[in-house]
Motif scaffolding. Structure first.
Motif, PDB file in Angstrom:
ATOM      1  N   ARG A  95       0.826  -1.203   0.000  1.00  0.00           N
ATOM      2  CA  ARG A  95       0.000   0.000   0.000  1.00  0.00           C
ATOM      3  C   ARG A  95       0.863   1.258   0.000  1.00  0.00           C
ATOM      4  O   ARG A  95       0.446   2.310  -0.481  1.00  0.00           O
ATOM      5  N   ASN A  96       2.075   1.164   0.537  1.00  0.00           N
ATOM      6  CA  ASN A  96       2.986   2.313   0.538  1.00  0.00           C
ATOM      7  C   ASN A  96       3.796   2.420  -0.741  1.00  0.00           C
ATOM      8  O   ASN A  96       4.390   3.467  -1.023  1.00  0.00           O
ATOM      9  N   HIS A  97       3.865   1.334  -1.495  1.00  0.00           N
ATOM     10  CA  HIS A  97       4.628   1.314  -2.742  1.00  0.00           C
ATOM     11  C   HIS A  97       3.782   0.618  -3.814  1.00  0.00           C
ATOM     12  O   HIS A  97       4.079  -0.504  -4.224  1.00  0.00           O
ATOM     13  N   ARG A  98       2.731   1.301  -4.270  1.00  0.00           N
ATOM     14  CA  ARG A  98       1.907   0.687  -5.304  1.00  0.00           C
ATOM     15  C   ARG A  98       2.534   0.948  -6.672  1.00  0.00           C
ATOM     16  O   ARG A  98       3.450   1.753  -6.810  1.00  0.00           O
ATOM     17  N   THR A  99       2.029   0.256  -7.676  1.00  0.00           N
ATOM     18  CA  THR A  99       2.493   0.463  -9.042  1.00  0.00           C
ATOM     19  C   THR A  99       1.305   0.858  -9.908  1.00  0.00           C
ATOM     20  O   THR A  99       0.188   1.023  -9.416  1.00  0.00           O
ATOM     21  N   ALA A 100       1.532   1.013 -11.203  1.00  0.00           N
ATOM     22  CA  ALA A 100       0.472   1.451 -12.111  1.00  0.00           C
ATOM     23  C   ALA A 100       0.533   0.642 -13.401  1.00  0.00           C
ATOM     24  O   ALA A 100       1.607   0.236 -13.862  1.00  0.00           O
ATOM     25  N   PHE A 101      -0.646   0.418 -13.968  1.00  0.00           N
ATOM     26  CA  PHE A 101      -0.780  -0.235 -15.267  1.00  0.00           C
ATOM     27  C   PHE A 101      -1.516   0.715 -16.211  1.00  0.00           C
ATOM     28  O   PHE A 101      -2.604   1.206 -15.891  1.00  0.00           O
ATOM     29  N   PHE A 102      -0.904   0.974 -17.354  1.00  0.00           N
ATOM     30  CA  PHE A 102      -1.508   1.798 -18.390  1.00  0.00           C
ATOM     31  C   PHE A 102      -1.809   0.898 -19.580  1.00  0.00           C
ATOM     32  O   PHE A 102      -0.904   0.224 -20.090  1.00  0.00           O
ATOM     33  N   ILE A 103      -3.051   0.882 -20.025  1.00  0.00           N
ATOM     34  CA  ILE A 103      -3.454   0.037 -21.146  1.00  0.00           C
ATOM     35  C   ILE A 103      -4.007   0.929 -22.249  1.00  0.00           C
ATOM     36  O   ILE A 103      -4.980   1.665 -22.034  1.00  0.00           O
ATOM     37  N   ALA A 104      -3.376   0.896 -23.409  1.00  0.00           N
ATOM     38  CA  ALA A 104      -3.855   1.627 -24.587  1.00  0.00           C
ATOM     39  C   ALA A 104      -4.439   0.612 -25.557  1.00  0.00           C
ATOM     40  O   ALA A 104      -3.778  -0.375 -25.906  1.00  0.00           O
ATOM     41  N   ILE A 105      -5.680   0.837 -25.982  1.00  0.00           N
ATOM     42  CA  ILE A 105      -6.390  -0.132 -26.831  1.00  0.00           C
ATOM     43  C   ILE A 105      -6.784   0.518 -28.153  1.00  0.00           C
ATOM     44  O   ILE A 105      -7.450   1.550 -28.183  1.00  0.00           O
ATOM     45  N   ASP A 106      -6.356  -0.095 -29.238  1.00  0.00           N
ATOM     46  CA  ASP A 106      -6.752   0.303 -30.583  1.00  0.00           C
ATOM     47  C   ASP A 106      -8.259   0.074 -30.730  1.00  0.00           C
ATOM     48  O   ASP A 106      -8.742  -1.057 -30.600  1.00  0.00           O
ATOM     49  N   CYS A 107      -9.012   1.141 -30.996  1.00  0.00           N
ATOM     50  CA  CYS A 107     -10.461   1.044 -31.197  1.00  0.00           C
ATOM     51  C   CYS A 107     -10.837   1.443 -32.621  1.00  0.00           C
ATOM     52  O   CYS A 107     -11.953   1.916 -32.866  1.00  0.00           O
ATOM     53  N   SER A 108      -9.906   1.270 -33.564  1.00  0.00           N
ATOM     54  CA  SER A 108     -10.158   1.661 -34.946  1.00  0.00           C
ATOM     55  C   SER A 108     -11.101   0.679 -35.625  1.00  0.00           C
ATOM     56  O   SER A 108     -11.420  -0.386 -35.094  1.00  0.00           O
ATOM     57  N   GLY A 109     -11.528   1.036 -36.843  1.00  0.00           N
ATOM     58  CA  GLY A 109     -12.510   0.230 -37.551  1.00  0.00           C
ATOM     59  C   GLY A 109     -12.068  -1.194 -37.825  1.00  0.00           C
ATOM     60  O   GLY A 109     -12.902  -2.115 -37.860  1.00  0.00           O
ATOM     61  N   SER A 110     -10.775  -1.417 -38.005  1.00  0.00           N
ATOM     62  CA  SER A 110     -10.297  -2.776 -38.294  1.00  0.00           C
ATOM     63  C   SER A 110     -10.482  -3.722 -37.114  1.00  0.00           C
ATOM     64  O   SER A 110     -10.440  -4.945 -37.282  1.00  0.00           O
ATOM     65  N   MET A 111     -10.727  -3.180 -35.928  1.00  0.00           N
ATOM     66  CA  MET A 111     -10.948  -4.033 -34.760  1.00  0.00           C
ATOM     67  C   MET A 111     -12.316  -4.713 -34.799  1.00  0.00           C
ATOM     68  O   MET A 111     -12.642  -5.516 -33.934  1.00  0.00           O
ATOM     69  N   SER A 112     -13.119  -4.420 -35.827  1.00  0.00           N
ATOM     70  CA  SER A 112     -14.388  -5.124 -36.001  1.00  0.00           C
ATOM     71  C   SER A 112     -14.205  -6.469 -36.696  1.00  0.00           C
ATOM     72  O   SER A 112     -15.157  -7.258 -36.791  1.00  0.00           O
TER      73      SER A 112
END
Length: 285
Positions: free
Chosen positions: A8-25
């Protein structure tokens, strides 16, 4: 380096970037059913968020071990949070307090005799699928760079295990050239804490089996003779030794580190494996 346990005194972080372009269909096979890439990635991301909540759960509740950001990118230069209420970053404790929608999904399960059966299970939904427009990946990574720089600059995080960034895409950026993409990725990788630099993991997914693939490649493996695969390799971090055991468990004991945090033409199952390796290898107390 890369030795700080998560507390709790030394937490970390996760960053998630997701492609939401048309080809993801585009459709693929995922857990025994047909789904779009966008639906599969959203489902996998929701599974990761659920796992992070459960890993932070103790007898006194969900402890504040992680901060998370989930950004989607689509359109010409649109970058938007996919988390509840549109918040760009949220602690895992705050996320656990959000009442998610519950959806029933069909998943493949192993039977005692080794066969495969389909089961319908309730799953929590924080992230919804999106697929439209272009691929402003560079703008998304710039936003993550700025969020990560602010996170690392906070006094409470100076000794923490550094953040991990996952960039999930099925194509090339439409808002920059190769050098611009390399530059913003290098800027992200230059940030960090006293325990190490940020780890940037680029995951390129595909809808079907492809002859040329890469999965946490080592320096001993031959490079894929493909311009874009080489670019993603250059844009990704060398994984520190704390991840070696988990990577070798998937690749096989003969795989030799150091490994690069990149995949090319990954399946949905390999995406799950990469997110799991990147998120569970860090010690939590």
């Amino acid at each position: 380096m890369y030795t700080q346990s998560i507390t709790r005194n030394h937490r970390t972080a996760f960053f998630i970037a997701i492609d939401c372009s048309g080809s993801m269909s585009e459709q693929l096979r995922f857990r025994g059913r047909t789904a779009s890439k966008a639906e599969a990635v959203a489902s996998i991301t929701n599974g990761l968020l659920f796992e992070l909540i459960e890993r932070a759960r103790r007898n006194d509740g969900v402890r504040n071990y992680y901060d998370v950001a989930v950004l989607g990118y689509s359109g010409d230069d649109e970058v938007h949070s996919l988390l509840p209420d549109g918040r760009e970053m949220i602690s895992i404790t705050e996320l656990a307090a959000v009442e998610p929608a519950i959806r029933r999904e069909v998943v493949e399960c192993r039977t005692p005799d080794g066969g495969i059966a389909l089961r319908e299970l309730p799953v929590p939904i924080w992230v919804e699928p999106h697929a439209a427009g272009q691929t402003p990946m560079c703008e998304a990574l710039r936003r993550i760079r700025d969020l990560a720089a602010a996170w690392c600059a906070e006094a409470a995080h100076t000794a923490s295990f550094p953040p991990i960034v996952f960039n999930i895409t099925d194509g090339e950026a439409t808002d920059c050239d190769e050098e611009e993409l390399r530059t913003v990725c290098d800027q992200i990788k230059s940030l960090g804490t006293a325990d190490g630099k940020i780890l940037l993991v680029n995951i390129h997914i595909t809808a079907g089996e492809m002859p040329q693939t890469a999965f946490f490649p080592s320096e001993e493996e031959p490079r894929i003779p493909n311009r874009y695969a080489a670019l993603l390799y250059d844009c990704s971090s060398v994984m520190p030794a704390v991840f070696d055991e988990a990577i070798r468990a998937v690749k096989g004991p003969g795989a030799l580190p150091p490994f690069r945090g990149v995949s090319y033409n990954a399946s949905a199952d390999e995406l799950v494996a990469m997110l799991n390796i990147g998120s569970i290898s860090v010690k939590t107390e």
